[in-house]
Design a protein around this motif. Structure first.
Motif, PDB file in Angstrom:
ATOM      1  N   HIS A   1      14.472  59.379  66.618  1.00 34.41           N
ATOM      2  CA  HIS A   1      15.621  59.135  65.549  1.00 34.41           C
ATOM      3  C   HIS A   1      15.047  59.107  64.304  1.00 34.41           C
ATOM      4  O   HIS A   1      14.100  58.601  63.967  1.00 34.41           O
ATOM      5  CB  HIS A   1      16.378  57.723  65.880  1.00 34.41           C
ATOM      6  N   LEU A   2      15.769  60.284  63.741  1.00 31.27           N
ATOM      7  CA  LEU A   2      15.549  60.335  62.149  1.00 31.27           C
ATOM      8  C   LEU A   2      16.789  59.923  61.189  1.00 31.27           C
ATOM      9  O   LEU A   2      18.030  60.007  61.691  1.00 31.27           O
ATOM     10  CB  LEU A   2      15.061  61.820  61.786  1.00 31.27           C
ATOM     11  N   VAL A   3      16.523  59.386  60.015  1.00 32.35           N
ATOM     12  CA  VAL A   3      17.834  59.060  59.114  1.00 32.35           C
ATOM     13  C   VAL A   3      17.991  60.037  58.272  1.00 32.35           C
ATOM     14  O   VAL A   3      18.894  59.940  57.559  1.00 32.35           O
ATOM     15  CB  VAL A   3      17.174  57.825  58.192  1.00 32.35           C
ATOM     16  N   THR A   4      17.101  61.196  58.184  1.00 34.67           N
ATOM     17  CA  THR A   4      17.780  62.482  57.210  1.00 34.67           C
ATOM     18  C   THR A   4      17.384  63.682  57.898  1.00 34.67           C
ATOM     19  O   THR A   4      16.464  63.980  58.633  1.00 34.67           O
ATOM     20  CB  THR A   4      16.918  62.171  55.804  1.00 34.67           C
ATOM     21  N   GLU A   5      18.075  64.800  57.673  1.00 35.01           N
ATOM     22  CA  GLU A   5      17.747  65.900  57.991  1.00 35.01           C
ATOM     23  C   GLU A   5      16.733  66.842  56.851  1.00 35.01           C
ATOM     24  O   GLU A   5      16.384  65.884  55.767  1.00 35.01           O
ATOM     25  CB  GLU A   5      19.002  66.952  57.949  1.00 35.01           C
ATOM     26  N   ASN A   6      16.171  67.838  57.392  1.00 35.52           N
ATOM     27  CA  ASN A   6      15.396  68.409  56.494  1.00 35.52           C
ATOM     28  C   ASN A   6      15.997  68.368  54.994  1.00 35.52           C
ATOM     29  O   ASN A   6      16.968  69.144  54.767  1.00 35.52           O
ATOM     30  CB  ASN A   6      14.969  69.820  56.882  1.00 35.52           C
TER      31      ASN A   6
END
Ligand code: SF4
Ligand code: SF4
Length: 103
Positions: free
Chosen positions: A28-33
């Motif tokens: 789970h990531l909180v921001t895209e590239n």
């Protein structure tokens, strides 16, 4: 095969609400590239055999099956170039990306 999922970051209101250990479950990531990638990998589907070796080596887990070949989730690819380096068929090319010209 699990690809990263975007998750909203909710700032804890109190010290007791902060997690012990990792902030989020893996994947789970909180921001895209954030557009800091300077090169992006492009798969030539005619050369790709779908062996999936690049998926095993990708540190972000963003390579996925697309028909008989593979494709890349550019929302999370960091442009490290490992997939291009390890592909036995030389099916991945790293293309220089002009700043702010999209994914
Ligand atoms: S390592 Fe190369 S041939 Fe194998 S799936 Fe990846 S791009 Fe295709
Ligand atoms: S450039 Fe790096 S992060 Fe992007 S798909 Fe290839 S191995 Fe994964």
């Amino acid at each position: 095969m699990n690809r990263p999922k975007l998750r909203e970051y909710v700032k804890p209101k109190h010290i007791k609400d902060y997690p012990v250990g990792p902030c989020y479950t893996a994947g789970h990531l909180v921001t895209e590239n954030a557009d800091w990638r300077t090169e992006k990998p492009v798969v030539e589907s005619t050369k790709c055999t779908g062996c999936f070796y690049c998926y095993l080596c990708c540190p972000e887990g963003v390579i996925y099956k697309e028909g008989k070949a593979v494709d890349i989730d550019y929302a999370f690819c960091k442009g490290c170039g490992i997939c291009a380096r390890v592909c036995p068929k030389k099916a991945v090319k790293m293309i220089r990306k002009e700043k702010n010209h999209g994914r």
